[in-house]
Design a protein around this motif. Sequence first.
Motif, short mmCIF file in Angstrom:
data_model
loop_
_atom_site.label_atom_id
_atom_site.label_comp_id
_atom_site.label_asym_id
_atom_site.label_seq_id
_atom_site.Cartn_x
_atom_site.Cartn_y
_atom_site.Cartn_z
N LEU A 118 0.93 -1.42 -0.19
CA LEU A 118 -0.32 -0.18 -0.01
C LEU A 118 0.81 1.21 -0.27
N SER A 119 2.16 1.13 0.41
CA SER A 119 2.19 2.53 0.55
C SER A 119 3.84 2.46 -0.27
N SER A 120 3.71 1.38 -0.97
CA SER A 120 4.63 1.50 -2.69
C SER A 120 3.38 2.26 -3.29
N PHE A 121 2.15 2.30 -3.31
CA PHE A 121 0.72 2.46 -5.10
C PHE A 121 0.85 3.46 -4.50
N MET A 122 1.11 4.64 -2.94
CA MET A 122 0.66 5.89 -2.68
C MET A 122 1.61 6.64 -3.41
N SER B 126 8.05 -6.09 -10.22
CA SER B 126 7.93 -7.41 -9.75
C SER B 126 7.42 -7.59 -8.63
N GLY B 127 6.38 -9.35 -8.53
CA GLY B 127 5.38 -9.83 -7.87
C GLY B 127 4.28 -8.66 -8.08
N LEU B 128 4.29 -8.54 -6.73
CA LEU B 128 2.67 -7.97 -6.35
C LEU B 128 1.85 -6.20 -7.51
N ASP B 129 3.76 -6.04 -7.37
CA ASP B 129 3.58 -4.72 -7.62
C ASP B 129 3.70 -4.67 -9.72
N ILE C 101 1.69 -1.10 -9.56
CA ILE C 101 2.62 0.28 -10.07
C ILE C 101 1.54 0.83 -11.33
N PRO C 102 0.63 -0.54 -12.13
CA PRO C 102 -0.06 0.34 -12.99
C PRO C 102 -0.59 0.98 -12.92
N LEU C 103 -1.92 0.09 -12.01
CA LEU C 103 -3.07 0.74 -11.15
C LEU C 103 -2.65 2.54 -10.83
N ALA C 104 -1.97 2.05 -9.85
CA ALA C 104 -1.37 3.34 -9.19
C ALA C 104 -0.80 5.03 -10.20
N SER C 105 -0.46 4.14 -12.02
CA SER C 105 -0.32 5.20 -12.47
C SER C 105 -1.80 5.65 -13.01
N VAL C 106 -2.52 4.62 -13.36
CA VAL C 106 -3.83 5.12 -13.99
C VAL C 106 -4.61 5.87 -13.53
N LEU C 107 -4.71 6.15 -11.85
CA LEU C 107 -4.89 6.97 -11.27
C LEU C 107 -5.04 7.96 -11.39
N ALA C 108 -3.31 8.14 -10.89
CA ALA C 108 -2.76 9.57 -11.47
C ALA C 108 -3.11 10.05 -12.42
N VAL C 109 -3.05 9.43 -13.56
CA VAL C 109 -3.62 10.16 -14.91
C VAL C 109 -4.68 10.59 -14.36
N ALA C 110 -6.20 9.57 -14.35
CA ALA C 110 -6.87 9.72 -14.29
C ALA C 110 -7.42 11.00 -13.44
N VAL C 111 -6.90 11.27 -12.47
CA VAL C 111 -6.88 12.15 -10.86
C VAL C 111 -5.96 13.80 -12.34
#
Length: 226
Positions: free
Chosen positions: A4-8, A148-151, A155-165
């Motif tokens: 979660l910290s990596s996502f944020m 790597s792993g869950l990232d 990471i792509p999900l966080a990127s999509v969300l940030a671009v959407a904002v």
Amino acid sequence: MLHLSSFMAHFILVIAALIPILNPLGQAPIFMSMTSRYSADERAILARKVGMYGFFLLLVSMFIGIYVLEFFGVSLAIVRVGGGLLVATAGWQLMSSDPSHSVLVSSDERLSEEQLRQRAFFPLTFPISVGPGSITVAITLGASFKRSGLDTVLIPLASVLAVAVASFLLYWCYRNADRLLKLMGETGTIIFLRLSAFILLCLGIQIFWNGISELMAEFLIQHWPK
């Protein structure tokens, strides 16, 4: 918790990288200037489409931009040179136009939905709103992703969300551009539009110069190595 910290952290990184260069609030007067002869409904449609097109353009640049450039053998420096010329040209046209007339459409012209879509993409989305600077940032962010792993998912999900904002902020500022400018009055609006056009011209020249400087540096390294 670590994921979660990596996502944020990545979400904030993308937002912090894109918002200053997209500059939705600063671009709103330019959008208003280029659409001043449209009706309120047409401007609302254009603002929504610019937000949508900007979202997809940034995502494509972020996730496959580097591969597209490699496929065609185009460097980021060339993107900056070409994009800088487009932005500078748009800025010059705005500076030299009559502020009482739109640079895109005459007073008696009514655009079809297809024409609105076309003009929403060029020049309002590219290169005015999402120009070579923001595209370069998006490509650079995408090229630096370490997954790597869950990232691999986060990471792509966080990127999509940030671009959407970021795209929503662009839409919101454009959608309310007329209200923002009304606060300054007619004279203040004209002055602000001229200054915005001049800044756009300077940004285009700066982007162009950055690209030329990179190309010159590469040329010198290749032909006069130490």
